[in-house]
Design a protein around this motif. Structure first.
Motif, PDB file in Angstrom:
ATOM      1  N   LYS A 130     -67.581  -4.279 -48.165  1.00 55.50           N
ATOM      2  CA  LYS A 130     -68.670  -4.659 -47.269  1.00 55.50           C
ATOM      3  C   LYS A 130     -68.283  -4.451 -45.812  1.00 55.50           C
ATOM      4  CE  LYS A 130     -70.753  -8.076 -50.376  1.00 55.50           C
ATOM      5  NZ  LYS A 130     -71.106  -9.513 -50.560  1.00 55.50           N
ATOM      6  N   ASP A 131     -67.003  -4.583 -45.511  1.00 52.71           N
ATOM      7  CA  ASP A 131     -66.486  -4.307 -44.170  1.00 52.71           C
ATOM      8  C   ASP A 131     -65.150  -3.602 -44.358  1.00 52.71           C
ATOM      9  OD1 ASP A 131     -65.814  -4.188 -41.518  1.00 52.71           O
ATOM     10  OD2 ASP A 131     -65.371  -6.329 -41.312  1.00 52.71           O
ATOM     11  N   LEU A 132     -65.222  -2.329 -44.740  1.00 51.51           N
ATOM     12  CA  LEU A 132     -64.009  -1.587 -45.085  1.00 51.51           C
ATOM     13  C   LEU A 132     -63.081  -1.441 -43.885  1.00 51.51           C
ATOM     14  CD1 LEU A 132     -62.419  -0.105 -47.231  1.00 51.51           C
ATOM     15  CD2 LEU A 132     -63.711   1.966 -46.693  1.00 51.51           C
ATOM     16  N   GLN A 133     -63.645  -1.166 -42.706  1.00 52.11           N
ATOM     17  CA  GLN A 133     -62.794  -1.029 -41.530  1.00 52.11           C
ATOM     18  C   GLN A 133     -62.087  -2.343 -41.224  1.00 52.11           C
ATOM     19  OE1 GLN A 133     -62.077   1.906 -39.767  1.00 52.11           O
ATOM     20  NE2 GLN A 133     -60.486   0.492 -39.099  1.00 52.11           N
ATOM     21  N   GLY A 134     -62.801  -3.445 -41.410  1.00 50.73           N
ATOM     22  CA  GLY A 134     -62.181  -4.746 -41.221  1.00 50.73           C
ATOM     23  C   GLY A 134     -61.052  -4.982 -42.208  1.00 50.73           C
ATOM     24  N   ALA A 135     -61.258  -4.525 -43.459  1.00 56.37           N
ATOM     25  CA  ALA A 135     -60.204  -4.646 -44.469  1.00 56.37           C
ATOM     26  C   ALA A 135     -58.989  -3.816 -44.080  1.00 56.37           C
ATOM     27  CB  ALA A 135     -60.739  -4.217 -45.828  1.00 56.37           C
ATOM     28  N   PHE A 136     -59.233  -2.597 -43.599  1.00 56.59           N
ATOM     29  CA  PHE A 136     -58.124  -1.743 -43.148  1.00 56.59           C
ATOM     30  C   PHE A 136     -57.362  -2.412 -42.013  1.00 56.59           C
ATOM     31  CE2 PHE A 136     -60.245   2.527 -44.507  1.00 56.59           C
ATOM     32  CZ  PHE A 136     -59.938   2.236 -45.829  1.00 56.59           C
ATOM     33  N   ASP A 137     -58.100  -2.979 -41.071  1.00 52.00           N
ATOM     34  CA  ASP A 137     -57.468  -3.628 -39.927  1.00 52.00           C
ATOM     35  C   ASP A 137     -56.607  -4.815 -40.354  1.00 52.00           C
ATOM     36  OD1 ASP A 137     -58.726  -1.808 -38.287  1.00 52.00           O
ATOM     37  OD2 ASP A 137     -60.369  -3.156 -37.744  1.00 52.00           O
ATOM     38  N   ASN A 138     -56.986  -5.446 -41.478  1.00 52.89           N
ATOM     39  CA  ASN A 138     -56.237  -6.594 -41.999  1.00 52.89           C
ATOM     40  C   ASN A 138     -55.163  -6.189 -43.003  1.00 52.89           C
ATOM     41  OD1 ASN A 138     -57.693  -8.537 -40.510  1.00 52.89           O
ATOM     42  ND2 ASN A 138     -59.334  -8.556 -42.030  1.00 52.89           N
ATOM     43  N   GLY A 139     -54.950  -4.873 -43.148  1.00 53.24           N
ATOM     44  CA  GLY A 139     -53.895  -4.409 -44.044  1.00 53.24           C
ATOM     45  C   GLY A 139     -54.224  -4.537 -45.512  1.00 53.24           C
ATOM     46  N   GLY A 159     -70.157   8.604 -37.234  1.00 52.04           N
ATOM     47  CA  GLY A 159     -70.775   9.903 -36.998  1.00 52.04           C
ATOM     48  C   GLY A 159     -71.369   9.953 -35.607  1.00 52.04           C
ATOM     49  N   LEU A 160     -72.427  10.735 -35.458  1.00 53.63           N
ATOM     50  CA  LEU A 160     -73.073  10.868 -34.158  1.00 53.63           C
ATOM     51  C   LEU A 160     -73.891   9.626 -33.810  1.00 53.63           C
ATOM     52  CD1 LEU A 160     -73.955  12.456 -31.662  1.00 53.63           C
ATOM     53  CD2 LEU A 160     -75.741  13.530 -33.062  1.00 53.63           C
ATOM     54  N   TRP A 161     -74.663   9.120 -34.786  1.00 54.12           N
ATOM     55  CA  TRP A 161     -75.592   8.026 -34.514  1.00 54.12           C
ATOM     56  C   TRP A 161     -75.214   6.715 -35.164  1.00 54.12           C
ATOM     57  CZ3 TRP A 161     -78.163   9.514 -30.581  1.00 54.12           C
ATOM     58  CH2 TRP A 161     -78.611  10.830 -30.453  1.00 54.12           C
ATOM     59  N   GLY A 162     -74.170   6.694 -35.953  1.00 61.67           N
ATOM     60  CA  GLY A 162     -73.827   5.446 -36.631  1.00 61.67           C
ATOM     61  C   GLY A 162     -72.691   5.651 -37.615  1.00 61.67           C
ATOM     62  N   PRO A 163     -72.432   4.657 -38.457  1.00 60.46           N
ATOM     63  CA  PRO A 163     -71.318   4.747 -39.394  1.00 60.46           C
ATOM     64  C   PRO A 163     -71.545   5.790 -40.479  1.00 60.46           C
ATOM     65  CG  PRO A 163     -72.627   2.776 -39.808  1.00 60.46           C
ATOM     66  CD  PRO A 163     -73.136   3.358 -38.531  1.00 60.46           C
ATOM     67  N   VAL A 164     -70.447   6.371 -40.935  1.00 58.32           N
ATOM     68  CA  VAL A 164     -70.427   7.245 -42.113  1.00 58.32           C
ATOM     69  C   VAL A 164     -69.359   6.685 -43.042  1.00 58.32           C
ATOM     70  CG1 VAL A 164     -71.276   9.324 -40.990  1.00 58.32           C
ATOM     71  CG2 VAL A 164     -68.841   8.832 -40.940  1.00 58.32           C
ATOM     72  N   TRP A 165     -69.529   6.885 -44.324  1.00 55.00           N
ATOM     73  CA  TRP A 165     -68.583   6.335 -45.284  1.00 55.00           C
ATOM     74  C   TRP A 165     -68.637   7.151 -46.568  1.00 55.00           C
ATOM     75  CZ3 TRP A 165     -73.219   4.231 -43.933  1.00 55.00           C
ATOM     76  CH2 TRP A 165     -74.174   4.050 -44.949  1.00 55.00           C
TER      77      TRP A 165
END
Length: 289
Positions: A130-139, A159-165
């Motif tokens: 649900k918050d993958l970048q947050g998970a990455f930041d928390n190791g 991306g250009l206009w928003g998140p991509v995943w």
């Protein structure tokens, strides 16, 4: 008996009595021009349906009722919505492996790794998505491993206009891309939005993320791929989205290097043990001496 009051609607004269006068003593208007005045003390704040107080109160009550109904509807649909989102994620993972006919629960083993590649117990992989970048930041790094040895790694970026995943599936060599599924929040249709099409995603199949022992990921190159193993053609007219996907793949996949390197290294050969009673020739010579 209380005296009634009548008001002339022409001039505003107030007459007290049991009935309106035949004529207004001020403007000579007939009795039909008079209206009876009710006792103001007996009238409530919201008795006048055309008054501001009544309109404001009515609007407030309606807003509260509608909000309550929407809240109840949202809560009742929450579990179904979560189930749909969960199923969509599972299908995307299977699609990256071209294994849509497989059952996710029996084909995929999901777990979470720390920065050193060790498994972390007690974590819900889908909650982390649900918050993958947050998970990455928390190791914390979710992994989906198929029964045939391939792995699927979730990726996220901008991306250009928003998140991509998306999800990148790797063959058992932990180097070759087996498939990729990408999605976006609002890239331009016909340009950056092409990353979500099966035709464009097929360009990644067979690409390598290592150059020998060096991690290089896969790059989207403007003007056409020059390295057939590690590059794909960038999207025509979608330079910013292409750059975003390149950064997404590199930054996300490198988090999993401990896992990828460990799985790429061949298992150490078993140490040959000499069976009891079968001493080596050198041992026999020493014993005879």
């Amino acid at each position: 008996m209380a005296t009634k009051k009548f008001k002339c609607t022409v001039c505003g004269y107030i007459h007290e009595g049991n009935a309106a006068p035949e004529k207004c003593p001020v403007c000579m208007a007939p009795a039909s021009a008079f209206v009876e005045l009710k006792d103001e003390k007996k009238k409530g704040l919201f008795s006048d349906k055309n008054g501001n107080a009544y309109i404001i109160m009515y609007s407030t009550v309606m807003v509260v009722i509608v909000a309550a109904l929407l809240a109840v509807a949202a809560l009742s649909l929450q579990s179904r919505q979560y189930a749909n989102e969960l199923n969509e994620k599972k299908q995307s993972i299977l699609s990256s492996l071209s294994a849509q006919n497989e059952n996710y629960d029996t084909f995929i083993d999901a777990y979470v790794l720390d920065a050193d590649g060790n498994k972390v117990e007690g974590e819900d992989v889908f909650e982390l998505l649900k918050d993958l970048q947050g998970a990455f930041d928390n190791g914390k790094y979710p992994v989906f491993e198929a029964k045939d040895g391939r792995v699927v790694i979730p990726v996220t970026g901008s991306g250009l206009w928003g998140p991509v995943w998306g999800y990148v599936a790797l063959e058992k060599d932990m180097d070759t891309v087996a498939g990729i599924i990408m999605a976006h929040k609002g890239e331009t249709p016909g340009l950056g939005a092409e990353i979500a099409t099966p035709k464009y995603q097929s360009k990644f199949v067979g690409k390598k993320i290592f150059d020998g022992d060096e991690f290089v990921s896969v790059k989207l190159r403007k003007g056409g791929a020059q390295d057939p193993e590690h590059e794909v053609d960038a999207i025509s007219g979608g330079t910013k989205t292409s750059d975003g996907v390149t950064a997404m793949l590199y930054n996300s996949l490198r988090n999993y290097l401990p896992l990828l390197v460990a799985k790429r290294e061949p298992a150490p050969a078993d140490v040959m043990e000499t069976p009891a009673g079968n001493e080596s020739n050198e041992e026999n010579v020493e014993n005879n001496e």
